[in-house]
Every structure is written in C-alpha cells, then in structure tokens.
Write an enzyme that holds these catalytic residues in place. Structure first.
Site, PDB file in Angstrom:
ATOM      1  N   LYS A 223       0.838  -1.193   0.000  1.00  0.00           N
ATOM      2  CA  LYS A 223       0.000   0.000   0.000  1.00  0.00           C
ATOM      3  C   LYS A 223       0.876   1.247   0.000  1.00  0.00           C
ATOM      4  O   LYS A 223       1.869   1.325   0.736  1.00  0.00           O
ATOM      5  CB  LYS A 223      -0.903  -0.028   1.237  1.00  0.00           C
ATOM      6  CG  LYS A 223      -1.934   1.079   1.329  1.00  0.00           C
ATOM      7  CD  LYS A 223      -2.839   0.834   2.531  1.00  0.00           C
ATOM      8  CE  LYS A 223      -3.915   1.890   2.662  1.00  0.00           C
ATOM      9  NZ  LYS A 223      -4.817   1.605   3.808  1.00  0.00           N
TER      10      LYS A 223
ATOM     11  N   SER B 163      -9.604   1.741   2.996  1.00  0.00           N
ATOM     12  CA  SER B 163      -8.797   2.586   2.135  1.00  0.00           C
ATOM     13  C   SER B 163      -7.807   1.784   1.301  1.00  0.00           C
ATOM     14  O   SER B 163      -7.234   2.285   0.346  1.00  0.00           O
ATOM     15  CB  SER B 163      -8.020   3.602   2.983  1.00  0.00           C
ATOM     16  OG  SER B 163      -7.087   2.943   3.852  1.00  0.00           O
TER      17      SER B 163
ATOM     18  N   SER C 259     -10.030  -0.692   7.093  1.00  0.00           N
ATOM     19  CA  SER C 259      -9.434  -0.584   5.765  1.00  0.00           C
ATOM     20  C   SER C 259      -8.668  -1.798   5.286  1.00  0.00           C
ATOM     21  O   SER C 259      -8.209  -1.815   4.144  1.00  0.00           O
ATOM     22  CB  SER C 259      -8.534   0.647   5.700  1.00  0.00           C
ATOM     23  OG  SER C 259      -9.298   1.818   5.899  1.00  0.00           O
TER      24      SER C 259
END
Length: 394
Positions: A10, A83, A107
């Site tokens: 990420k 997210s 997330s």
C-alpha cells in the site's frame, strides 16, 4: 518464507528511493529516504515487490477527486472497499499473490470483504508501523491481504514482531502461524451477539454468519450467545473525532497550509481534528480503555467472536459515495470494524461465497495476540467451504 512471491504494498508504506504519496496530491514525489520495517521484512523473506497500490486520500474514506480509483474486479460498478482498495483489487485480480494493507476503521476488512479475500488485522502493536504514513497512529494496524488463509498466515509470520523503531510494537514471540492451521477446532467456543449481528444488517449478510456458525458447529466448535460491551456504539459514532485529531498531527505543516491540494473528505476530517479539544479526545480514550477491558473479559468466556464486516454486500460506488458524504451513514457502516481498531484486538476476514456474483464475507475477532487461533479456525472453515471462485476478468 516468501521466496519469489509477488507482493504489492500500500502506498503509505515508505520505500527508499521511491515516492510515497499516501493517496494525496500534496505528498506526490515525497521520498522519506528510508524503508518501512514491514517492507524490509518482506524483502528479507524473499518477496518480490512488484509495485505500490493506490489508496484513498490519506487512507480516509474517499479517493482524491483527481485520482482514478481502483475498480472492483467482481463488478466495476461496485465498491472495492477502502482505504486499501488498490491492495484488495491487486490481489483479487491476480496481479499479486498478497498485499499489505492498513486498517484504522476497517481498511483491511472492507476491501477484503468487497473483493472476496482473506485479510488479517493483527493485534495493535503485533506488526511495526515504522515507516507507514499514518491516518491515526493510535488506531492504525498493518496486515496482509491474500486469497487464502495460508498465504495470510505466511505473510503475517514474516512481518510480525518487535521493532525498536516503533515504541508501540509488542515484545512477544511470533508463533508459527502456518503450523496453527493443522490444529483441529473441536471445542472451540465462538461467541455471537445476535443483536449486534442483526441490527441494521441485510438479511443475506446475517444468513452468511448463520451458515458459517452451522459449518463451525459441524467441525466441532461450540456457539455461545454473548453480549458485546455497550460502549462500542459511542466509539463507532465518535470514531471520526479520534481519527481527526490524530490525523491533524500527521498532516501538520501540510494542512491547512496547502488546503487547496486536498480533497473534500480528508479536508473535512482535518478541520474536525483541529476543532477537537483535548478534553473530548481524552474522554474517548477513557471510553476506549473501558471497552477494551470489558472485551478482554468477554474473550475469557469464549475463544473468539463472529460478526459481519459490512452491513450489506458490496454497495455500488455511487451508493458508497453517498454514504461517505453523511456522517451518520458513515458511522453506521463502520459498526463492525471501528470498535476493534479502538480495542486493538485481532480480526480475520473470510470469504463466505458469492451472492449475485458479489462476495459474501464475515470476520472473526480474537483475543489479543491470538492470531494463531484465528488462523486455526479460518483454515478449517476455508477447507470446509471450498470457495475457489475468481473474478470474471477478460
């Protein structure tokens, strides 16, 4: 442990020599000059880092309006989760065998659920956050997202452990999570609070939880009805208060100085954070402490809890945009995720099949540092279910 395995990370995790934008425009081109501990551990274990994945702006609820968001490979009209949306999409679409996500209010769990993946949100402090740009440091967790329980167990075994660079990381031995998969589940006590599970939740999601419990009982586990500590609702309702104040610290020097480069959702959170008084924040911290203590006590009576991840099947992108825009709707959507970020207990998201071509899911919530117990239960369920569907990608 991960020799030659293609892994994505990420893009809030630092990698020396490469930019880390954290889903923002304001940080585009930012190179911190050092690498996150979890990324170093992946590389040391032989993983091949194939790229960074897109995330919502600052890891909050929406992508920046000028950034094209990832698309759910099961149905592009439907939400891919946030997210860690890019991590979920990359793994579900087969671009990576696993990816790292972060979880502050759901997330890891939301994109895992929306994309039909296994996701582990470890115990707070089990995995170092050194070199991860924060959304809210007191709530942030980093964990693996994969297509199988074994893959998640292997990744967690690599990234877990004490890190002297992260004062919140726990000094506790890291067990062999893959070995835990071989343990049987006879006698395992799974707690369920039916009022919690059913209130405001679509019937198809509730049925997925019921079906999972029937399967666990068939494997020898025992289902125990429990009551979740009542403070969870206030924590859900006030999650943005804690997150906003923490986030304002993370963006110090960037916001409001460069406010014009921020999208509306993250700007709103930061403005809220600047308005939160220490007294209000501290009051929520006391509430967090009480909830955590009571949840620890409950988890002495059962080995783990079961709950949905989301209140529905993956909604459409348009439906989710409307949800994020309303504070009350956003709070309702994080009912099953935010409490366990506050308490720091580990969770395991599991695929539960498909409905209308969209992934079904649920989560198990374990005792602190008992990720091995979650892997044990999740692996047994995975084998019994036999779910092996893949997105319909040309």
């Amino acid at each position: 442990a991960l020799h030659g395995v293609p892994i994505a990370i990420k893009d809030l995790l630092f990698l020396a020599g490469y930019p880390t934008a954290s889903g923002t425009l304001v940080m585009r081109g930012y190179d911190p000059g050092y690498t996150a501990t979890v990324v170093e551990k992946l590389e040391a274990a032989g993983a091949v880092l194939i790229g960074k994945t897109q995330l919502t702006e600052g890891a909050f609820g929406s992508h920046h309006p000028d950034i094209d968001p990832p698309r759910n490979p099961w149905d592009q009209a439907h939400w891919p989760g946030v997210s860690s949306s890019g991590s979920g999409v990359a793994v579900a679409a087969g671009m990576a065998f696993g990816a790292l996500g972060s979880d502050t209010g759901g997330s890891i769990r939301f994109p895992s659920a929306a994309c039909g993946l296994v996701g582990i949100k470890p115990t707070y402090g089990r995995v170092s956050r050194y070199g991860a740009f924060p959304l809210a440091e007191s709530l942030d967790h980093i964990g693996p997202m994969t297509r199988t329980v074994e893959d998640a167990a292997r990744m967690l075994g690599v990234i877990a452990g004490r890190d002297p660079h992260d004062p919140t990381s726990l000094d506790a031995a890291v067990p062999n999570y893959v070995a835990a998969m071989a343990e049987r589940v006879e006698g395992l006590r799974i707690g369920v609070d039916w009022d919690y599970v059913q209130t405001g939740v679509d019937g198809v999601v509730v049925q997925a939880v019921r079906d999972a419990l029937v399967m666990f009982e068939g494997l020898g586990a025992k289902v125990v009805e429990v009551t979740l500590p009542g403070d969870y609702q206030t924590l859900v309702d006030q999650w943005a208060v804690t997150t906003g104040k923490d986030c304002a610290k993370a963006h110090e020097g960037l916001f409001p100085e460069q406010a014009e480069r921020y999208g509306p959702a993250l700007s709103g959170l930061l403005e809220l954070g600047h308005s939160v008084t220490d007294a209000v924040y501290d009051g929520l911290e006391r509430l967090r402490g009480r909830f955590t203590t009571e949840l620890n006590a409950l988890l002495q009576d059962v080995d783990m809890l079961i709950a949905p991840c989301m209140t529905s099947l993956p909604p459409t992108v348009a439906e989710m945009e409307a949800t994020v825009a309303r504070d009350d709707a956003r709070a309702a959507f994080i009912t099953f995720t935010a409490p366990f970020d506050y308490s720091g207990h580990p969770t395991l998201t599991l695929p539960a099949g498909l409905d209308g071509g969209l992934p079904l899911s649920f989560q198990l919530i374990g005792r602190k540092l008992d990720e091995g117990g979650l892997v044990r239960a999740g692996s047994a369920y995975e084998r019994a279910l036999g779910f092996d569907a893949h997105p319909p990608i040309d």
